[in-house]
Design a protein around this motif. Structure first.
Motif, PDB file in Angstrom:
ATOM      1  N   TYR A  34      40.232  45.104  43.423  1.00  0.00           N
ATOM      2  CA  TYR A  34      40.929  45.043  44.711  1.00  0.00           C
ATOM      3  C   TYR A  34      40.900  46.412  45.394  1.00  0.00           C
ATOM      4  O   TYR A  34      40.996  47.447  44.734  1.00  0.00           O
ATOM      5  N   TYR A  49      38.890  41.906  47.900  1.00  0.00           N
ATOM      6  CA  TYR A  49      38.940  41.675  46.470  1.00  0.00           C
ATOM      7  C   TYR A  49      37.618  41.087  46.026  1.00  0.00           C
ATOM      8  O   TYR A  49      36.867  40.513  46.827  1.00  0.00           O
ATOM      9  N   VAL A  51      35.777  39.019  42.547  1.00  0.00           N
ATOM     10  CA  VAL A  51      35.936  38.371  41.243  1.00  0.00           C
ATOM     11  C   VAL A  51      34.663  38.483  40.412  1.00  0.00           C
ATOM     12  O   VAL A  51      34.635  38.010  39.271  1.00  0.00           O
ATOM     13  N   SER A  94      42.515  43.578  37.676  1.00  0.00           N
ATOM     14  CA  SER A  94      43.250  42.634  36.843  1.00  0.00           C
ATOM     15  C   SER A  94      42.221  41.799  36.103  1.00  0.00           C
ATOM     16  O   SER A  94      41.046  41.794  36.451  1.00  0.00           O
ATOM     17  N   GLY A  97      42.064  34.444  35.501  1.00  0.00           N
ATOM     18  CA  GLY A  97      41.479  33.614  36.547  1.00  0.00           C
ATOM     19  C   GLY A  97      42.273  33.519  37.829  1.00  0.00           C
ATOM     20  O   GLY A  97      41.751  33.082  38.835  1.00  0.00           O
ATOM     21  N   THR A  98      43.528  33.909  37.818  1.00  0.00           N
ATOM     22  CA  THR A  98      44.312  33.713  39.032  1.00  0.00           C
ATOM     23  C   THR A  98      45.219  34.911  39.259  1.00  0.00           C
ATOM     24  O   THR A  98      45.254  35.839  38.461  1.00  0.00           O
ATOM     25  N   ALA A  99      45.982  34.850  40.320  1.00  0.00           N
ATOM     26  CA  ALA A  99      46.872  35.950  40.686  1.00  0.00           C
ATOM     27  C   ALA A  99      48.195  35.879  39.932  1.00  0.00           C
ATOM     28  O   ALA A  99      49.241  36.141  40.485  1.00  0.00           O
TER      29      ALA A  99
ATOM     30  N   ASN B  32      54.363  33.323  42.354  1.00  0.00           N
ATOM     31  CA  ASN B  32      54.526  34.329  41.299  1.00  0.00           C
ATOM     32  C   ASN B  32      55.106  35.571  41.961  1.00  0.00           C
ATOM     33  O   ASN B  32      54.716  35.934  43.071  1.00  0.00           O
ATOM     34  N   PHE B  34      56.528  39.758  41.566  1.00  0.00           N
ATOM     35  CA  PHE B  34      56.358  41.002  40.840  1.00  0.00           C
ATOM     36  C   PHE B  34      57.209  42.106  41.473  1.00  0.00           C
ATOM     37  O   PHE B  34      57.461  42.096  42.677  1.00  0.00           O
ATOM     38  N   SER B  94      52.382  36.231  44.806  1.00  0.00           N
ATOM     39  CA  SER B  94      51.069  35.603  44.838  1.00  0.00           C
ATOM     40  C   SER B  94      51.248  34.110  44.613  1.00  0.00           C
ATOM     41  O   SER B  94      52.258  33.667  44.074  1.00  0.00           O
ATOM     42  N   ALA B  95      50.258  33.373  45.040  1.00  0.00           N
ATOM     43  CA  ALA B  95      50.294  31.930  44.852  1.00  0.00           C
ATOM     44  C   ALA B  95      49.397  31.566  43.676  1.00  0.00           C
ATOM     45  O   ALA B  95      48.276  32.077  43.578  1.00  0.00           O
ATOM     46  N   GLY B  97      46.613  30.068  41.421  1.00  0.00           N
ATOM     47  CA  GLY B  97      45.301  29.565  41.797  1.00  0.00           C
ATOM     48  C   GLY B  97      44.581  30.407  42.822  1.00  0.00           C
ATOM     49  O   GLY B  97      43.459  30.084  43.216  1.00  0.00           O
ATOM     50  N   THR B  98      45.211  31.495  43.243  1.00  0.00           N
ATOM     51  CA  THR B  98      44.563  32.402  44.193  1.00  0.00           C
ATOM     52  C   THR B  98      44.406  33.777  43.558  1.00  0.00           C
ATOM     53  O   THR B  98      44.951  34.047  42.496  1.00  0.00           O
ATOM     54  N   TYR B  99      43.692  34.635  44.224  1.00  0.00           N
ATOM     55  CA  TYR B  99      43.526  36.019  43.765  1.00  0.00           C
ATOM     56  C   TYR B  99      44.273  36.991  44.662  1.00  0.00           C
ATOM     57  O   TYR B  99      44.192  38.188  44.476  1.00  0.00           O
ATOM     58  N   LYS B 100      44.979  36.492  45.618  1.00  0.00           N
ATOM     59  CA  LYS B 100      45.560  37.357  46.638  1.00  0.00           C
ATOM     60  C   LYS B 100      47.016  37.663  46.347  1.00  0.00           C
ATOM     61  O   LYS B 100      47.813  36.765  46.083  1.00  0.00           O
ATOM     62  N   TYR B 101      47.349  38.944  46.396  1.00  0.00           N
ATOM     63  CA  TYR B 101      48.719  39.404  46.251  1.00  0.00           C
ATOM     64  C   TYR B 101      49.183  39.932  47.601  1.00  0.00           C
ATOM     65  O   TYR B 101      48.439  40.597  48.300  1.00  0.00           O
TER      66      TYR B 101
END
Lengths: 114, 113
Positions: A34, A49, A51, A94, A97-99, B32, B34, B94-95, B97-101
């Motif tokens: 990221y 970001y 992957v 990180s 597989g996910t956030a 999620n 943090f 974050s949600a 199933g996503t990669y975005k924070y």
């Protein structure tokens, strides 16, 4: 153990000049990577970001681009810097597989565009 | 749009005072949550995180946070702060199933000795 490196630590560049900030991660494989920008009073803004190698997602349309030429290398670039590109740039990684996973942040690069 | 809000931008406390930093999020569905901390001269690091289960989450250095779904909040607390808690604190979401924070704007805490 895993470590994350960013360089340079500080950079002063004139408007219109190119930019290349590098981030590398050690001690892990296939991390999610990221780029964030931290501006005063605005928190951390996710810029890009990735992957996997060559896979880049852009979150904010802007003057910057990102590339991932190797598994553990993430580069932030610009062809012509703007004054508004000044800020503190953070790289993070990180795994998973996910956030849901913890992100680990680098020391950051402070960029001042004059 | 998804967002995270931290309403306290600067907080000054004396040692031994109790701390509560507010965090509110705007997300549809499961989230999620943090809390990260950045001590002076150090990297941003994780304090605690919540995914599911017990809404009261305990983290490092005596910090805890409570997820209150009805209030869309995830406030950070510490019963008695120390001078070494002086830092900037960031809430993030974050949600699944996503990669975005998404991070909040941060709260600068100064603890007076």
């Amino acid at each position: 153990s895993q470590t994350i490196h960013q360089w340079p630590a500080t950079l002063v560049q004139p408007v219109g000049s190119p930019l290349s900030l590098e981030c590398t991660v050690e001690g892990t494989s296939n991390p999610n990577l990221y780029w964030y920008r931290q501006a005063a009073g605005r928190g951390l803004q996710l810029l890009f970001y990735s992957v996997g190698i060559g896979q880049i997602s852009s979150e904010v349309p802007q003057n910057l681009s990102a590339s991932r030429p190797q598994d553990r290398q993430f580069i932030l670039s610009s062809k012509k810097l703007l004054l508004s590109d000044s800020g503190f740039y953070l790289c993070a990684w990180s795994v998973g597989g996910t956030a849901q996973e913890t992100q680990y942040f680098g020391p950051g690069t402070r960029l001042l565009v004059l | 749009a998804q967002s995270v809000s931290q309403h306290n931008h600067h907080v000054i406390l004396s040692e031994a005072a109790s701390l509560e930093l507010g965090c509110n999020y705007s997300y549809g569905g499961t989230v999620n949550l943090f809390w990260y901390v950045q001590y002076p001269g150090q990297h941003l690091q994780l304090l605690l995180k919540y995914f599911s289960g017990d809404p009261l989450v305990k983290g490092i250095k005596g910090f805890e946070a409570e997820f209150i779904k009805s209030k869309f909040s995830f406030n950070l607390r510490k019963p008695s702060v120390q001078w070494s808690d002086t830092a900037e604190y960031f809430c993030a979401a974050s949600a699944p199933g996503t990669y975005k924070y998404i991070f909040g704007t941060g709260t600068r805490l100064k603890v007076l000795a």
